[in-house]
Design an enzyme around this catalytic site. Structure first.
Site, mmCIF file in Angstrom:
data_model
loop_
_atom_site.group_PDB
_atom_site.id
_atom_site.type_symbol
_atom_site.label_atom_id
_atom_site.label_comp_id
_atom_site.label_asym_id
_atom_site.label_seq_id
_atom_site.Cartn_x
_atom_site.Cartn_y
_atom_site.Cartn_z
ATOM 1 N N GLN A 1 49.305 103.231 63.483
ATOM 2 C CA GLN A 1 47.858 103.443 63.466
ATOM 3 C C GLN A 1 47.541 104.919 63.232
ATOM 4 O O GLN A 1 46.644 105.257 62.454
ATOM 5 C CB GLN A 1 47.243 102.959 64.779
ATOM 6 N N ARG B 1 47.985 88.782 73.697
ATOM 7 C CA ARG B 1 49.411 88.458 73.562
ATOM 8 C C ARG B 1 50.039 88.074 74.907
ATOM 9 O O ARG B 1 50.984 87.302 74.962
ATOM 10 C CB ARG B 1 50.161 89.612 72.905
ATOM 11 N N ARG C 1 41.957 103.030 76.161
ATOM 12 C CA ARG C 1 43.132 103.356 75.343
ATOM 13 C C ARG C 1 43.035 104.759 74.731
ATOM 14 O O ARG C 1 41.951 105.253 74.427
ATOM 15 C CB ARG C 1 43.314 102.286 74.265
ATOM 16 N N ARG D 1 43.371 96.267 56.865
ATOM 17 C CA ARG D 1 43.505 97.218 55.758
ATOM 18 C C ARG D 1 42.882 96.675 54.473
ATOM 19 O O ARG D 1 42.389 97.445 53.642
ATOM 20 C CB ARG D 1 44.989 97.549 55.563
ATOM 21 N N LYS E 1 48.904 99.506 75.347
ATOM 22 C CA LYS E 1 48.401 98.491 74.413
ATOM 23 C C LYS E 1 47.138 97.855 75.007
ATOM 24 O O LYS E 1 46.514 98.442 75.881
ATOM 25 C CB LYS E 1 49.498 97.459 74.142
ATOM 26 N N SER F 1 47.197 93.247 60.841
ATOM 27 C CA SER F 1 47.245 94.618 60.295
ATOM 28 C C SER F 1 46.821 94.620 58.826
ATOM 29 O O SER F 1 46.061 95.496 58.379
ATOM 30 C CB SER F 1 48.663 95.170 60.383
ATOM 31 N N ARG G 1 51.320 96.450 79.182
ATOM 32 C CA ARG G 1 52.082 95.210 78.996
ATOM 33 C C ARG G 1 53.348 95.151 79.849
ATOM 34 O O ARG G 1 53.828 94.066 80.155
ATOM 35 C CB ARG G 1 52.417 95.009 77.512
ATOM 36 N N ASP H 1 54.688 94.724 69.003
ATOM 37 C CA ASP H 1 53.680 93.793 69.534
ATOM 38 C C ASP H 1 54.295 92.521 70.107
ATOM 39 O O ASP H 1 53.583 91.674 70.640
ATOM 40 C CB ASP H 1 52.690 93.419 68.429
HETATM 41 C C1 S3P Z 1 49.146 98.357 64.213
HETATM 42 C C2 S3P Z 1 50.082 99.223 64.721
HETATM 43 C C3 S3P Z 1 50.693 99.082 66.043
HETATM 44 C C4 S3P Z 1 50.469 97.706 66.650
HETATM 45 C C5 S3P Z 1 49.055 97.236 66.458
HETATM 46 C C6 S3P Z 1 48.685 97.185 64.987
HETATM 47 C C7 S3P Z 1 48.593 98.612 62.888
HETATM 48 O O1 S3P Z 1 50.141 100.031 66.924
HETATM 49 O O2 S3P Z 1 50.796 97.700 68.003
HETATM 50 O O3 S3P Z 1 48.904 95.939 66.998
HETATM 51 O O4 S3P Z 1 47.957 97.699 62.328
HETATM 52 O O5 S3P Z 1 48.783 99.718 62.378
HETATM 53 P P1 S3P Z 1 50.718 101.529 67.004
HETATM 54 O O6 S3P Z 1 50.810 101.990 65.640
HETATM 55 O O7 S3P Z 1 49.752 102.322 67.804
HETATM 56 O O8 S3P Z 1 52.030 101.385 67.703
#
Ligand code: S3P
Length: 746
Positions: A475, A693, A427, A331, A648, A327, A652, A621
């Protein structure tokens, strides 16, 4: 009935390609009789001496008379003359194929000779030449693993195509088909142009007065670049004239490229030079991977399946550092690109997902150096400096790239389309498109379920909104806040439960004010980001596999170094501890705005629990590995409030339930979770459905299984954990990986 061996195969021309194919025919006994024609008596004598042909002729007519298959393997511009000569002795069931580097000219020659394109002509091109030429240079394995392109026309007889296809396959080649025009355009750029440049460079330097010195001191770069200038001049002369139009087009595009470079050097324009070189280097690496069939491009075009095999037992000991946080890596590229100044990132995760984000920003004109052992230098372009990408942005498997980029791209002046792989294409993207639309964005998802591709029209004016997020998604929150950088006024998001706050922390790190009141985050549009340094901690989501592994494997004592301990991410530690895990947090500290610590984990007897729902978003996750912990625990574990797991990288809940059932565990999937009764894991074959995963979770299950676990479809582990196998092995997992052609059974 097999058509092999053929009664009589005739070659017109016996150079490198023709004589190599003759060697294949001979070695595999694919022809009862081989004849050939050559302009050179010496060639024929040598071919005879080498045992490649039965009879050699100086004229084509005698050589091909009565042949079942004629292979034209002479320079392409002789095609028309040869076809005219042999026309009268071609029987109705004779198949003609050729090996020329251009296909349009061959088809046109045939058209002039027969007035229609003959159905027995199968134009072909083995991409297997070298700078060597002549009958002596041929090799029986020249075509092994190389591509052969066939360009049959609508009227070409399908059994003729099949015959030629089989022949090349028997020579070990990968046979593919494309149109004549496509072939000539592709080859003009990938083969003809480089040859032209090599000839030209050597000739230009050779005609300089101090040429002896130039060549004497020429280094490896010169040798590598000009190797192909030793190729057969006559053959290349023919090719350039035969593929005139396509070559001229390719040359014009190249001239534009060199003119840009010339201008950049002249003006001392570092950004332009670095931009071109870093993009080229990345493309070249990508291309090398494609050729080697490894990593990066793999998940896009995988024709091979990666399979893990884990044999029982093992314990986890030692100290390891798992790769950088996914993550935060995403960013760092996004904000670094949008900042003013140069941002340096260390510990960057070189996994496919974060690399997809990096590539997207390169495609939008940002100069990004690296990654090199986790170090990346980003030459930020500011909030208004992105450029339209040359085509759709491909973000592979990465939901984070697509959702966060949706926010950024909605505010740009140019249009964009984002696409992904088969998993991402399923997705939900409306969850981000909807709030962006209410800010004024013009954004479309696809199909009834609002999935990728996502199309965005640029040039919209965005206005800040307050968004009450219906689902807990970092996200979505991040995508909306990022759009808010360009929006008029305030953009705020209220989340129903805490989700990871890396965007908020990093925005502050780049000097952007972020206001947090309870569960609401707000920013004002119209500010600027200032470049900074980022040290990416290890990803707790990757560490999770090792936390579970060391907990379930008896005799384990493992320390994980420099793990990100952001409180919005540590649910996995809390849940494991509730189950009885022995996890010690050592030396907690701060690194670049994010808390980090070392984690010591020792084996422990785990017990089933009801997982508190408030911990679900904080471990979102990590459930695949937590399911394995639950399967190894005594008693029942109940998960609820986790319906997000169904959307996801795979569903999962279902995929873990299917796999654990196969391994003999009593598990009941529910709408929003599962009920898992701990027990003895058996061996068996499970399918990860391309979910990184899931693959890694079943791998660590091997520690407690009583027989081998085979895990299918594991290539996507490279999206988040490129050297999982190496690190897991070093810790004590009995794991090996192998590739298998897709579709073969294990
Ligand atoms: C993430 C947020 C999560 C996570 C993903 C990474 C991110 O998803 O499952 O692997 O980097 O903001 P969601 O925000 O959709 O739950």
């Amino acid at each position: 009935m097999s058509r092999w061996p053929l009664r009589h195969v005739a070659f017109v021309g016996l150079g490198l390609i023709g004589s190599s194919l003759a060697r294949v025919l001979r070695e595999q006994g694919l022809a009862e009789k081989i004849t050939a024609c050559s302009r050179s008596r010496e060639t024929l004598a040598q071919a005879k001496q080498l045992g490649l042909i039965d009879i050699g002729y100086l004229n084509a007519v005698d050589a091909v008379r009565g042949a079942d298959l004629v292979v034209l393997a002479m320079p392409v511009n002789a095609t028309e003359t040869v076809l005219r000569e042999i026309k009268s002795v071609i029987a109705s069931n004779t198949v003609i194929t050729d090996v020329g580097s251009t296909k349009g000219s061959v088809v046109e020659a045939a058209l002039r000779v027969w007035s229609t394109t003959p159905k027995f002509l199968v134009p072909g091109h083995p991409i297997a030449g070298s700078e060597q030429s002549g009958v002596q240079a041929g090799k029986v394995d020249l075509f092994v693993g190389h591509k052969v392109i066939l360009t049959p026309l609508a009227e070409t007889d399908s059994s003729a195509v099949e015959l030629v296809r089989e022949l090349w396959q028997r020579a070990g080649a990968d046979v593919l088909e494309m149109t004549v025009a496509k072939h000539d355009q592709v080859l003009a750029r990938t083969s003809h142009l480089p040859h032209l440049l090599a000839f030209s460079l050597v000739d230009t330097l050779a005609s300089e007065s101090d040429n002896l010195d130039v060549f004497r001191y020429a280094a490896g770069g010169f040798r590598d670049f000009t190797r192909i200038a030793a190729s057969d001049p006559r053959m290349w002369h023919d090719i350039f004239l035969a593929n005139r139009e396509a070559v001229l087009q390719a040359l014009t595009a190249f001239e534009t490229g060199t003119a840009t470079l010339k201008q950049a050097i002249n003006a001392g324009d570092s950004a332009a030079l670095l931009g071109i070189f870093t993009r080229a280097r990345a493309a070249r690496e990508h291309f090398t991977h494609m050729l080697a069939g490894t990593a990066y491009a793999k998940s896009m075009t995988a024709s091979k399946e990666l399979i893990y095999n884990v044999t029982p037992g093992g314990r986890f000991v030692g100290r390891v550092r798992v790769p950088g946080d996914k993550s935060i890596s995403h960013r760092s590229i996004m904000l670094g690109s949008l900042a003013e100044g140069v941002t340096e990132v260390s510990g960057f995760l070189e996994g496919e997902d974060a690399l997809a984000t990096l590539q997207a920003f390169r495609d939008m004109g940002v100069v990004i150096e690296g990654p090199e052992r986790g170090f990346v230098r980003i030459h930020g372009v500011g909030l208004h400096g992105l450029k339209a990408p040359p085509g759709p942005l491909y973000v592979g498997n990465s939901g984070t790239s697509m959702r966060l980029l949706s926010g950024i791209l909605s505010a740009q002046a140019f249009d964009t389309v984002m696409t992904g792989d088969a998993s991402l294409n399923k997705r939900p993207m409306e969850r981000i498109a909807k709030p962006l639309r209410s800010m004024g964005a013009s954004i479309q998802t696809t199909g009834e379920r609002g999935t990728p591709p996502v199309s965005i029209q640029g040039g919209q004016t965005l206005t800040g909104i307050h968004y009450d997020m219906p689902i807990a998604s970092a996200q979505v929150k991040s995508g909306v806040l990022l759009a808010g950088l360009w929006a008029q006024g305030t953009t705020s998001v209220t989340e129903p439960a805490p989700t990871r706050d890396h965007s908020e922390r990093m925005l502050r790190g780049f000097g952007y004010a972020v206001d947090v009141q309870g569960n609401t985050v707000s920013i004002q549009g119209g500010g600027k980001l200032t470049a900074t340094r980022i040290d990416v901690p290890s990803d707790i989501s990757s560490a999770a596999f090792f936390l579970v592994a060391a907990s379930i494997a008896e005799g384990s004592d493992l320390t994980l170094e420099h793990v990100g301990m952001n409180p919005t991410r540590t649910g996995v530690i809390d849940i494991l501890r509730l189950m009885g895990a022995n996890i010690e947090v050592i030396n907690p500290r701060e690194s670049g705005g994010e808390p980090v610590a070392d984690l010591r984990v020792r084996s422990a007897k785990l017990t089933g629990i009801n997982i508190p729902e408030h911990l679900v978003p904080l471990a979102i996750d990590e459930f695949p590995s937590l399911f394995i912990a639950a399967a190894c625990a005594e008693g029942t574990t109940v998960l609820t409030g986790a319906e997000e797991l169904r959307v996801k990288e795979s569903d999962r809940i279902q995929v873990m339930a299917d796999g654990l059932l196969t391994l003999g565990i009593d598990i009941k999937p529910t709408e929003d979770g599962a009920v898992i009764v701990g027990g003895q894991l058996q061996g068996g074959e499970v399918i990860s459905h391309g979910d990184h995963r899931i693959a890694m979770s079943f791998a660590i299950a091997g520690l407690r299984a009583n027989a081998a676990i085979v895990i299918r479809d594991c290539a996507n582990v490279a999206t988040s954990f490129p050297d999982f196998i190496g690190l897991a092995k070093r810790c004590g997992l009995n794991i090996s990986a192998y590739e298998q052609s897709a579709g073969d059974s294990v």
